[in-house]
Design an enzyme around this catalytic site. Structure first.
Site, PDB file in Angstrom:
ATOM      1  N   ASP A 126       7.446  -1.890  12.262  1.00  0.00           N
ATOM      2  CA  ASP A 126       6.762  -2.277  13.175  1.00  0.00           C
ATOM      3  C   ASP A 126       7.339  -1.771  14.341  1.00  0.00           C
ATOM      4  OD1 ASP A 126       4.942  -4.029  11.757  1.00  0.00           O
ATOM      5  OD2 ASP A 126       7.034  -5.030  11.212  1.00  0.00           O
ATOM      6  N   HIS A 135       6.546 -10.374   9.809  1.00  0.00           N
ATOM      7  CA  HIS A 135       5.990  -8.860   9.466  1.00  0.00           C
ATOM      8  C   HIS A 135       4.406  -9.243   9.104  1.00  0.00           C
ATOM      9  CE1 HIS A 135       4.907  -5.012   8.400  1.00  0.00           C
ATOM     10  NE2 HIS A 135       4.670  -5.329   7.039  1.00  0.00           N
TER      11      HIS A 135
HETATM   12  N1  LIG Z   1       7.306  -4.586   5.010  1.00  0.00           N
HETATM   13  C1  LIG Z   1       6.680  -3.612   5.153  1.00  0.00           C
HETATM   14  O1  LIG Z   1       6.738  -3.177   6.456  1.00  0.00           O
HETATM   15  C2  LIG Z   1       5.793  -2.725   4.226  1.00  0.00           C
HETATM   16  C3  LIG Z   1       5.612  -3.522   3.079  1.00  0.00           C
HETATM   17  N2  LIG Z   1       4.766  -2.767   2.184  1.00  0.00           N
HETATM   18  C4  LIG Z   1       4.704  -3.546   1.006  1.00  0.00           C
HETATM   19  O2  LIG Z   1       5.330  -3.113  -0.086  1.00  0.00           O
HETATM   20  C5  LIG Z   1       4.990  -3.250  -1.251  1.00  0.00           C
HETATM   21  C6  LIG Z   1       4.952  -2.227  -2.236  1.00  0.00           C
HETATM   22  O3  LIG Z   1       3.898  -1.094  -1.732  1.00  0.00           O
HETATM   23  P1  LIG Z   1       3.566   0.128  -2.296  1.00  0.00           P
HETATM   24  O4  LIG Z   1       4.648   0.977  -2.942  1.00  0.00           O
HETATM   25  O5  LIG Z   1       2.363   1.008  -1.709  1.00  0.00           O
HETATM   26  O6  LIG Z   1       2.742  -0.401  -3.618  1.00  0.00           O
HETATM   27  P2  LIG Z   1       2.363   0.227  -5.158  1.00  0.00           P
HETATM   28  O7  LIG Z   1       1.228  -0.661  -5.859  1.00  0.00           O
HETATM   29  O8  LIG Z   1       2.027   1.699  -4.971  1.00  0.00           O
HETATM   30  O9  LIG Z   1       3.814  -0.030  -5.875  1.00  0.00           O
HETATM   31  C7  LIG Z   1       4.302  -1.007  -6.256  1.00  0.00           C
HETATM   32  C8  LIG Z   1       5.136  -0.682  -7.572  1.00  0.00           C
HETATM   33  O10 LIG Z   1       5.928  -2.141  -7.920  1.00  0.00           O
HETATM   34  C9  LIG Z   1       5.637  -2.229  -9.333  1.00  0.00           C
HETATM   35  N3  LIG Z   1       6.057  -3.675  -9.667  1.00  0.00           N
HETATM   36  C10 LIG Z   1       5.152  -4.812  -9.619  1.00  0.00           C
HETATM   37  N4  LIG Z   1       5.857  -5.848 -10.277  1.00  0.00           N
HETATM   38  C11 LIG Z   1       6.955  -5.380 -10.261  1.00  0.00           C
HETATM   39  C12 LIG Z   1       8.218  -6.158 -10.563  1.00  0.00           C
HETATM   40  N5  LIG Z   1       8.495  -7.516 -11.005  1.00  0.00           N
HETATM   41  N6  LIG Z   1       9.566  -5.637 -10.540  1.00  0.00           N
HETATM   42  C13 LIG Z   1       9.681  -4.109 -10.238  1.00  0.00           C
HETATM   43  N7  LIG Z   1       8.598  -3.619  -9.839  1.00  0.00           N
HETATM   44  C14 LIG Z   1       7.450  -4.027  -9.939  1.00  0.00           C
HETATM   45  C15 LIG Z   1       4.299  -1.768  -9.670  1.00  0.00           C
HETATM   46  O11 LIG Z   1       4.458  -1.430 -10.864  1.00  0.00           O
HETATM   47  C16 LIG Z   1       4.167  -0.440  -8.923  1.00  0.00           C
HETATM   48  O12 LIG Z   1       4.997   0.615  -9.363  1.00  0.00           O
HETATM   49  C17 LIG Z   1       3.646  -4.010  -1.072  1.00  0.00           C
HETATM   50  O13 LIG Z   1       3.734  -5.303  -1.264  1.00  0.00           O
HETATM   51  C18 LIG Z   1       3.146  -3.465   0.265  1.00  0.00           C
HETATM   52  O14 LIG Z   1       2.404  -4.557   0.760  1.00  0.00           O
HETATM   53  C19 LIG Z   1       4.144  -1.800   2.275  1.00  0.00           C
HETATM   54  C20 LIG Z   1       4.074  -1.183   3.750  1.00  0.00           C
HETATM   55  C21 LIG Z   1       5.041  -1.658   4.701  1.00  0.00           C
HETATM   56  O1  LIG Z   2      -0.087  -3.537   6.075  1.00  0.00           O
HETATM   57  C1  LIG Z   2       0.074  -3.803   5.000  1.00  0.00           C
HETATM   58  O2  LIG Z   2      -0.178  -4.218   4.058  1.00  0.00           O
HETATM   59  C2  LIG Z   2       1.197  -2.758   4.582  1.00  0.00           C
HETATM   60  C3  LIG Z   2       2.416  -3.169   5.330  1.00  0.00           C
HETATM   61  O3  LIG Z   2       3.087  -4.159   5.476  1.00  0.00           O
HETATM   62  C4  LIG Z   2       2.395  -2.061   6.753  1.00  0.00           C
HETATM   63  O4  LIG Z   2       1.829  -1.202   6.911  1.00  0.00           O
HETATM   64  O5  LIG Z   2       2.971  -2.755   7.690  1.00  0.00           O
END
Ligand SMILES: NC(=O)C1=CN([C@@H]2O[C@H](COP(=O)(O)OP(=O)(O)OC[C@H]3O[C@@H](n4cnc5c(N)ncnc54)[C@H](O)[C@@H]3O)[C@@H](O)[C@H]2O)C=CC1
Ligand SMILES: O=C([O-])CC(=O)C(=O)O
Length: 346
Positions: free
Chosen positions: A172, A200
């Protein structure tokens, strides 16, 4: 004698290796994140690393492919890779953890809609960190809803200081900085001390009241004076940053990954190496009760970091507009916290 020197060098090398855990290692954020960590962008260009990669059992085949690719990069700093579906293996002896693994939201959802699906992951990983990780571990929670997941993770890891848990609002911050830079036609790094307050989520408050911009070499002025448009800074700018994640999902049909990985690297690098002079960064940390924010909420504040210890930048003037925004996002965090506790205790 030579043998002894070589042996001592080997021991030193082995003990110098920092063990880093990335969860969700087979997912899309991790795909960019692992590359940057292994290259040396986070822990420094001379720091050897052991990476433990945690994902769920059905993803072990995909994870094997990620490991192959990491090996094929032939990174000089990468000494060992441990792929696993076992939290004990993933967290044993770990000094820094990126908790990415969690379900991402889809179009039309708010991040807090993920609470029921994701919060138990962070309870379980908190318990594992408590038992197996180094006591000075630094934990960055990325998986959404990031603030509340980080709070739960720290709650279930009582032997680790609460200050060692944080959640990511750096994406952000980077978004806010980039919006202002584009508006003023300056480099992204000309804009400093943008703040993200709170959750967030779409209630976060991106605040440039205290931010400055270098508008020409050596000339730094307040962002408000440079932009000269209060209405934009209080409305369109705030909404654009608050809803940027949703905009990316709408366009990509997948949530931000490259930019999220970059922000995770920025966050952990600054925590590990420290912030520069007068610069602040935003991170979600446990509130000590400053700025009128309830003690114990995982709230994003501006911080400075030295010796791997963050300190909230205090004494900033908060006007009525900011006060309302800061309180609204705190209310949402309190609701999420109560809901998460109920889910974890059920
Ligand atoms: N804080 C932030 O600014 C942001 C947060 N996110 C969040 O990050 C997270 C991951 O996003 P992506 O990589 O795009 O998702 P993705 O679906 O591509 O990957 C998530 C991975 O986590 C694994 N997973 C699920 N449960 C698990 C567990 N108990 N232990 C270990 N691994 C596990 C899945 O099998 C998958 O490989 C989501 O919750 C998303 O909303 C995404 C973007 C920004
Ligand atoms: O928006 C979402 O769900 C993924 C995220 O946290 C971001 O892009 O900031």
């Amino acid at each position: 004698m030579l043998k002894k020197v070589v042996w001592e060098m080997c021991v030193r090398l082995a003990s110098d290796v920092v063990k880093v855990c990335v969860t969700g290692a087979a997912g899309q954020i991790a795909y960019s994140l692992l590359y940057s960590i292994a290259k040396g962008d986070v822990f420094g260009p001379d720091q050897p690393l052991c990476l433990t990669l945690l994902d769920i059992a059905p993803m072990m085949g995909v994870l094997e492919g990620v490991v192959m690719e990491l090996n094929d990069c032939a990174f000089p700093l990468l000494r060992e890779i441990i792929p696993t579906a076992d939290e004990k293996v993933a967290f044993s002896g770990v000094s820094a953890a990126f908790l990415v693994g969690a379900m991402p939201r889809r179009e039309g959802m708010e991040r807090k809609d993920l609470l029921a699906a994701n919060v138990k992951i962070f309870k379980s990983q908190g318990q594992a960190i408590d038992q197996f990780a180094n006591k000075d571990i630094k934990v960055l929670v990325v998986g959404n809803p990031a603030n509340t997941n980080a709070l739960i993770c720290s709650f279930y890891a009582p032997s680790i200081p609460r200050e060692n848990f944080s959640c990511m609002t750096r994406l952000d911050q980077n978004r806010a900085q980039a919006q202002i830079a584009a508006r003023l036609g300056v480099r992204n790094d000309a804009v400093e001390n943008v703040i993200i307050w709170g959750n967030h989520s779409s209630t976060q408050f991106p605040d440039v009241r205290h931010a400055t911009v270098e508008i020409s070499p050596g000339k730094r002025i307040p962002v408000y004076d440079a932009v000269k448009d209060d209405n934009y800074l209080k409305n369109e700018f705030v909404t654009t940053v608050q809803t940027r994640g949703a905009a990316v999902i709408k366009a990509r049909k997948l949530s931000s990954a490259m930019s999220a990985a970059k922000a995770a690297c920025d966050h952990m690098r600054d925590w590990w190496i420290g912030t520069q002079d007068n610069k602040w960064v935003s991170m979600g940390v446990v509130s000590p009760g400053v700025y009128g924010i309830e003690k114990g909420l995982m709230y994003s504040f501006p911080v400075r970091i030295q010796n791997k210890t963050w300190t909230i930048v205090e004494g900033l003037e908060i006007n009525e507009f900011a006060r309302k925004k800061m309180d609204a996002t705190a209310v949402e965090l309190k609701e999420e916290k109560d809901q998460a506790m109920d889910i974890c205790k059920a």
